[in-house]
Design an enzyme around this catalytic site. Structure first.
Site, PDB file in Angstrom:
ATOM      1  N   HIS A  31      -1.683   3.286  -2.929  1.00 28.17           N
ATOM      2  CA  HIS A  31      -3.059   2.787  -2.919  1.00 28.17           C
ATOM      3  C   HIS A  31      -3.231   1.878  -1.712  1.00 28.17           C
ATOM      4  CE1 HIS A  31      -0.819  -0.402  -4.945  1.00 28.17           C
ATOM      5  NE2 HIS A  31      -1.844  -1.225  -4.793  1.00 28.17           N
TER       6      HIS A  31
ATOM      7  N   HIS B 128      -4.113  -1.359  -1.244  1.00 23.13           N
ATOM      8  CA  HIS B 128      -3.884  -2.793  -1.166  1.00 23.13           C
ATOM      9  C   HIS B 128      -2.887  -3.072  -0.033  1.00 23.13           C
ATOM     10  CE1 HIS B 128      -5.363  -3.811  -5.496  1.00 23.13           C
ATOM     11  NE2 HIS B 128      -6.306  -3.998  -4.604  1.00 23.13           N
TER      12      HIS B 128
ATOM     13  N   ASP C  22      -0.340  -4.934   0.679  1.00 22.77           N
ATOM     14  CA  ASP C  22       1.116  -5.020   0.561  1.00 22.77           C
ATOM     15  C   ASP C  22       1.755  -3.641   0.404  1.00 22.77           C
ATOM     16  OD1 ASP C  22      -0.277  -5.148  -1.949  1.00 22.77           O
ATOM     17  OD2 ASP C  22       1.578  -5.676  -2.971  1.00 22.77           O
ATOM     18  N   HIS C  23       0.928  -2.597   0.291  1.00 23.61           N
ATOM     19  CA  HIS C  23       1.446  -1.243   0.159  1.00 23.61           C
ATOM     20  C   HIS C  23       1.170  -0.370   1.382  1.00 23.61           C
ATOM     21  CE1 HIS C  23       2.452  -1.625  -4.183  1.00 23.61           C
ATOM     22  NE2 HIS C  23       1.567  -2.601  -4.064  1.00 23.61           N
TER      23      HIS C  23
ATOM     24  N   HIS D  97      -4.917   1.135 -12.194  1.00 31.13           N
ATOM     25  CA  HIS D  97      -4.933  -0.061 -11.355  1.00 31.13           C
ATOM     26  C   HIS D  97      -6.396  -0.363 -11.029  1.00 31.13           C
ATOM     27  CE1 HIS D  97      -2.779  -3.000  -9.069  1.00 31.13           C
ATOM     28  NE2 HIS D  97      -3.243  -2.609  -7.894  1.00 31.13           N
TER      29      HIS D  97
ATOM     30  N   ASP E  84       1.985   0.014  -8.614  1.00 31.38           N
ATOM     31  CA  ASP E  84       0.987  -0.800  -9.302  1.00 31.38           C
ATOM     32  C   ASP E  84       0.187  -0.049 -10.371  1.00 31.38           C
ATOM     33  OD1 ASP E  84       1.960  -2.234  -7.203  1.00 31.38           O
ATOM     34  OD2 ASP E  84       0.040  -3.133  -6.667  1.00 31.38           O
TER      35      ASP E  84
ATOM     36  N   HIS F 249       8.941  -4.834  -6.790  1.00 25.85           N
ATOM     37  CA  HIS F 249       7.570  -5.337  -6.663  1.00 25.85           C
ATOM     38  C   HIS F 249       7.407  -6.605  -7.499  1.00 25.85           C
ATOM     39  CE1 HIS F 249       3.102  -5.324  -7.009  1.00 25.85           C
ATOM     40  NE2 HIS F 249       3.157  -4.736  -5.820  1.00 25.85           N
TER      41      HIS F 249
END
Length: 311
Positions: A63, A65, A67-68, A141, A208, A266
């Site tokens: 996804h 976000h 941090d990914h 999520h 997530d 994570h």
């Protein structure tokens, strides 16, 4: 021998900490390399882990976000800078197409990368990915997110004593594997006579998400499950609110899905190295199998096939 192992490049959620980089996971599989969720700093972590841009054959983003995916620009530019000549697949949610394009072309550089985009849409998406089939399913999520699963095709394991008993040797063995039958001194020998079924290996990457049916579907029977465990049980309310799992919930997915080796990762920045045992203990209260609490720059092998154990 084939190489099948997970190279852990980062294990922190949201923000990096002193001891944990943002996400990043490179699953090496018989010459293919699946880079999952490259967060900020992934390119440098790859250098520390002694893996290269040339090892990557797929970039898989769950996804959008940061941090990914904030490591995508550096990785893509490194692919061009290092002159990687092979084609690379890129999988990501279709809903994040605009974000992917921004990441893919974030700055000015001499772009020579051959990257084929595979935007994900729908309940089940299957993609041919070299030695495996790559399957993606949506998770739960706050933003659209997909988890991934790799499956090797089933095969056959040759049994030497049966080959000898039927006079199959040398080039005849390859012919038998390829054609399914060979003729030896006028007699037909079949592959089934000289081999046993060899189930393909599998791995899953579930990031997530709250508990949902697709988390279990992705993990069903896999040899290696890499799964988020952002919180411990005391923060279960936060996990539900923000669309994450606790260590116990991640372990429940593994236990109910028949997973062989479980990798927890994570982690929220509220936890430090002293809390690793707490994650391990909580997971073991639900899952009796092998649990790995992920650390940056470590490697986790895919378990040997059950049929190979003790061989």
């Amino acid at each position: 021998m084939s190489s099948r192992e997970l190279v852990i490049l980062g294990t922190s959620s949201a923000v990096p900490t002193r001891h944990r980089n943002q996400n990043g996971y490179l699953l090496l599989w018989d010459g293919a390399g699946f880079l999952f969720d490259p967060g900020e700093g992934t390119q440098r972590q790859m250098t520390h882990a002694r893996v290269s841009a040339g090892d990557i054959t797929w970039i898989c983003v769950t996804h959008m976000h940061g941090d990914h995916c904030l490591g995508v620009p550096g990785v893509v530019q490194r692919i061009s800078r290092d002159g990687v000549g092979h084609r690379i697949g890129a999988a990501y949610p279709l809903s994040g197409q605009a974000y992917w394009r921004r990441l893919r072309h974030a700055t000015v550089f001499h772009d020579t990368a051959d990257i084929v985009e595979h935007p994900l849409d729908g309940e089940v998406v299957r993609l041919p990915a070299g030695p495996v089939t790559l399957t993606a399913r949506p998770l739960s999520h706050p933003v659209p997110a997909y988890g991934y699963r790799l499956d090797e095709p089933d095969g056959r394991q040759m049994i030497p004593e049966r080959l000898r008993a039927r006079g199959v040797h040398g080039p005849l063995i390859s012919e038998l594997q390829r054609e399914g039958t060979v003729t030896v001194e006028g007699a037909t020998v079949t592959l089934e006579e000289c081999s046993r079924p060899r189930p393909g290996q599998s791995a899953a990457f579930v990031m997530d998400t709250r508990l949902c049916d697709n988390a279990f579907a992705l993990a069903e029977g896999v040899d290696l499950l890499v799964i988020e465990s952002t919180f411990l049980a005391a923060e279960a309310g936060l996990a539900e609110e923000y669309g994450h799992l606790t260590a116990g919930q991640a372990a429940r997915v593994a236990a109910e899905s028949g997973v062989r080796r479980l990798v927890l990762t994570h982690f929220s920045e509220r936890y430090d190295a002293d809390d690793e045992q707490r994650f391990l203990d909580e997971a073991h209260s639900h899952f009796p199998g092998e649990v790995v609490v992920a650390r940056d720059l470590t490697r986790v092998p895919v378990p040997r096939r059950r049929s190979d154990q003790g061989a």
